[in-house]
Design a protein around this motif. Sequence first.
Motif, mmCIF file in Angstrom:
data_model
loop_
_atom_site.group_PDB
_atom_site.id
_atom_site.type_symbol
_atom_site.label_atom_id
_atom_site.label_comp_id
_atom_site.label_asym_id
_atom_site.label_seq_id
_atom_site.Cartn_x
_atom_site.Cartn_y
_atom_site.Cartn_z
ATOM 1 N N ARG A 147 0.834 -1.213 0.000
ATOM 2 C CA ARG A 147 0.000 0.000 0.000
ATOM 3 C C ARG A 147 0.863 1.256 0.000
ATOM 4 N NH1 ARG A 147 -2.175 3.727 -0.891
ATOM 5 N NH2 ARG A 147 -4.245 4.533 -0.366
ATOM 6 N N GLU A 178 -1.467 1.967 -5.243
ATOM 7 C CA GLU A 178 -2.848 2.170 -4.835
ATOM 8 C C GLU A 178 -3.779 1.934 -6.012
ATOM 9 O OE1 GLU A 178 -4.011 6.719 -5.076
ATOM 10 O OE2 GLU A 178 -2.314 6.451 -3.715
ATOM 11 N N MET A 209 -2.560 -1.371 -7.366
ATOM 12 C CA MET A 209 -2.381 -2.192 -6.168
ATOM 13 C C MET A 209 -3.039 -3.547 -6.358
ATOM 14 S SD MET A 209 -3.520 -1.434 -2.214
ATOM 15 C CE MET A 209 -3.349 -2.724 -0.962
ATOM 16 N N SER A 217 -7.693 -5.555 -1.120
ATOM 17 C CA SER A 217 -7.435 -4.222 -1.673
ATOM 18 C C SER A 217 -8.641 -3.309 -1.470
ATOM 19 C CB SER A 217 -7.098 -4.326 -3.164
ATOM 20 O OG SER A 217 -5.915 -5.076 -3.367
ATOM 21 N N VAL A 226 -8.927 -2.150 2.295
ATOM 22 C CA VAL A 226 -7.942 -1.192 2.806
ATOM 23 C C VAL A 226 -7.910 0.095 1.991
ATOM 24 C CG1 VAL A 226 -5.923 -1.901 1.437
ATOM 25 C CG2 VAL A 226 -5.614 -1.095 3.789
ATOM 26 N N GLN A 227 -8.512 0.089 0.802
ATOM 27 C CA GLN A 227 -8.431 1.237 -0.099
ATOM 28 C C GLN A 227 -8.887 2.550 0.548
ATOM 29 O OE1 GLN A 227 -6.956 1.441 -3.024
ATOM 30 N NE2 GLN A 227 -7.453 3.609 -3.187
ATOM 31 N N GLY A 268 -5.941 4.323 3.291
ATOM 32 C CA GLY A 268 -4.519 4.340 2.948
ATOM 33 C C GLY A 268 -3.679 5.178 3.888
ATOM 34 N N ALA A 272 -2.599 2.827 6.793
ATOM 35 C CA ALA A 272 -2.535 1.489 6.195
ATOM 36 C C ALA A 272 -2.109 0.417 7.190
ATOM 37 C CB ALA A 272 -1.566 1.500 5.005
ATOM 38 N N ASN A 331 -4.703 -2.415 8.139
ATOM 39 C CA ASN A 331 -4.411 -3.793 7.750
ATOM 40 C C ASN A 331 -4.442 -4.727 8.950
ATOM 41 O OD1 ASN A 331 -3.906 -4.321 4.908
ATOM 42 N ND2 ASN A 331 -2.303 -2.786 5.053
#
Length: 405
Positions: free
Chosen positions: A127, A131, A135, A334, A337-338, A341, A344, A348
Amino acid sequence: MKSQAKAISNFEFICLMALLMSLVALTIDAVLPALSQLGTDLKVANENDTQLVLSSVFFGMAFGLMIYGPISDSFGRKNSIYLGVSIFIIGDLISLFAVDFNMMIIGRVIQGFGAAACRVVSLAMIRDKFEGPEMGRVMSLIVMSFIIVPALAPSVGQGILWIGDWRAIFGFVLLFSMSSLLWFHFRQEETLDLDKRLPFTLTAIFNGIKETLTNKVSRNYMLASGVIFGSFIGYLSTSQQLLQIHYKLGEQFALYFGVLALALGLSSFSNSKLVMRYKMVNLCLTALLGLLISSSLFLIYCFVLQNEPTIFMLMMYLSISFFFFGLLFGNLNSLAVQPLGHIAGVANSVISSIQTLISVFIGGVIGYLYNESAIPLTVGFFVCALLSIVLILRAKKKSKLVTAI
């Protein structure tokens, strides 16, 4: 020349991240051919209890995932990897020298706790560098790369059993983890700049956790990934009993297991191309719908036949299912977590921890219901696909509301 150097750097980064993330796959899949021998040696009374050798790793991960993100946000990604792999090595040594089943489970929990760093910090490093669709593409390539490990790990484990016992497998995992750590130390630069590091305070961690859990879009994708990954853990927990013992594959089990892992790899490679053309959420919904339909057809086939399916039909169904799984894992992580950011590491940790706890529970239920047939696993795939579709549709709806605002 400059672009070539960058491409080589990205290629090595992908390989290294895949290697670190594959530690969990290796320590689980390499042991699969030795479960019966391990259970006999450590005097396990109930054969289904040997599944704990696998699920205990994920249980340890669930708690480790929660702490490595905040640590990596404050002290850097590399230091967090050093800490996690060191703990993993300690757990491996405990399992290697286990004298009873309880000691084995303790070692496996510690292994999972340490390996959690490889998963959550690797995702944070990805990340840091990428992105959006890029990503998703990189995640697909990483998944495709580290699929090689679960594809080959049972064969490696089986090969080790020809010259040694189950303890030799843990010795091999020890050498693999130490080699990976050395490569990481000498070749990978720190991806989190000093000016972007967060203070390691309970307030900062609490705020990060709160923001992650209250983000409705991220939360639904997190739940969906946990549910669908739970059905996959159900497969991992029962694969040795179903394929090696019930279908009497014996030493050929590693080959069949590897073929299914390669189906995941092929799917991940396809996803790395598809994600640049289509939206990740639409790819996930398509894959889940495919899994739902294929599971329905296989269940109908089993009940109409009123007999267990042949190994050929079972492998066909599982191969199709695993292709759909390959379109889900990288994309769902993805998507989750987008929106987060800027935090992150913490994001995560929270996402991966809750995802893993959900999946361990679901996988445990599927494993507990194993009855020497493929029916519980197939029903698990069907139910989990249906629930995940509902959760993703909710996330998609929330995402549109946020965009509108």
